[in-house]
Write a protein that holds these residues in place. Structure first.
Motif, short mmCIF file in Angstrom:
data_model
loop_
_atom_site.label_atom_id
_atom_site.label_comp_id
_atom_site.label_asym_id
_atom_site.label_seq_id
_atom_site.Cartn_x
_atom_site.Cartn_y
_atom_site.Cartn_z
N ASP A 21 48.53 42.08 45.50
CA ASP A 21 47.16 42.36 45.93
C ASP A 21 46.27 42.65 44.73
O ASP A 21 45.15 42.12 44.64
CB ASP A 21 47.12 43.54 46.90
CG ASP A 21 47.71 43.20 48.25
OD1 ASP A 21 47.83 42.00 48.58
OD2 ASP A 21 48.07 44.15 48.99
N PHE A 22 46.74 43.48 43.82
CA PHE A 22 45.94 43.86 42.67
C PHE A 22 45.57 42.64 41.82
O PHE A 22 44.43 42.49 41.40
CB PHE A 22 46.69 44.89 41.81
CG PHE A 22 45.94 45.28 40.57
CD1 PHE A 22 44.93 46.22 40.62
CD2 PHE A 22 46.23 44.69 39.34
CE1 PHE A 22 44.23 46.57 39.48
CE2 PHE A 22 45.53 45.04 38.19
CZ PHE A 22 44.53 45.99 38.27
N TRP A 23 46.54 41.78 41.54
CA TRP A 23 46.31 40.62 40.68
C TRP A 23 45.80 39.40 41.45
O TRP A 23 45.58 38.36 40.86
CB TRP A 23 47.58 40.27 39.91
CG TRP A 23 47.93 41.33 38.91
CD1 TRP A 23 48.91 42.26 39.01
CD2 TRP A 23 47.27 41.59 37.68
NE1 TRP A 23 48.90 43.09 37.92
CE2 TRP A 23 47.90 42.70 37.08
CE3 TRP A 23 46.20 41.01 37.01
CZ2 TRP A 23 47.50 43.22 35.86
CZ3 TRP A 23 45.81 41.54 35.79
CH2 TRP A 23 46.45 42.63 35.22
N GLN A 24 45.61 39.54 42.74
CA GLN A 24 45.09 38.47 43.60
C GLN A 24 45.91 37.19 43.44
O GLN A 24 45.38 36.09 43.26
CB GLN A 24 43.62 38.22 43.32
CG GLN A 24 42.78 39.46 43.56
CD GLN A 24 41.32 39.28 43.19
OE1 GLN A 24 40.90 38.23 42.71
NE2 GLN A 24 40.55 40.31 43.41
N ILE A 25 47.22 37.33 43.54
CA ILE A 25 48.14 36.20 43.43
C ILE A 25 48.26 35.55 44.79
O ILE A 25 48.43 36.23 45.80
CB ILE A 25 49.52 36.67 42.92
CG1 ILE A 25 49.37 37.24 41.50
CG2 ILE A 25 50.52 35.53 42.94
CD1 ILE A 25 50.61 37.93 40.97
N GLN A 26 48.17 34.23 44.82
CA GLN A 26 48.28 33.47 46.06
C GLN A 26 49.72 33.04 46.29
O GLN A 26 50.49 32.86 45.35
CB GLN A 26 47.38 32.22 46.00
CG GLN A 26 45.92 32.53 45.75
CD GLN A 26 45.32 33.42 46.81
OE1 GLN A 26 45.50 33.18 48.01
NE2 GLN A 26 44.64 34.48 46.40
#
Length: 94
Positions: A21-26
């Motif tokens: 969530d923090f690094w906005q990884i898909q």
């Protein structure tokens, strides 16, 4: 199919989810392990000798502190820096 997880596994999953969530990884980004980027070592070239003792043939590239042979040649043997310096185009013999 439900699997039982240990408390430690649940803690790790929570941590991983927070990082995602923090690094906005898909999700697509997690599909495979990316190929490592090859590290190219710098090409080392032979040192270019700039000074040579005319008798012992000891050489120095001019980097770092003066070697003992050069100090000796200048202070005790009576050579000048110009006498020990290799001329342009002269090979260092190494």
């Amino acid at each position: 199919m439900s699997t039982m997880r240990t408390a430690e596994q649940e803690a790790v999953l929570r941590s991983v989810r927070k990082q995602i969530d923090f690094w906005q990884i898909q999700a697509e980004e997690l599909a495979g392990i990316p190929e490592p980027v090859p590290v190219v070592a710098p090409v080392r070239t032979a040192p270019v000798h700039r000074y040579r003792h005319p008798i012992t043939q000891a050489t120095w590239d001019g980097e770092g502190g003066q070697p003992a042979w050069l100090r000796e040649a200048l202070t005790r043997e009576g050579y000048t820096v110009e006498e020990l310096r290799l001329k342009d185009g002269e090979t260092s013999g190494a």
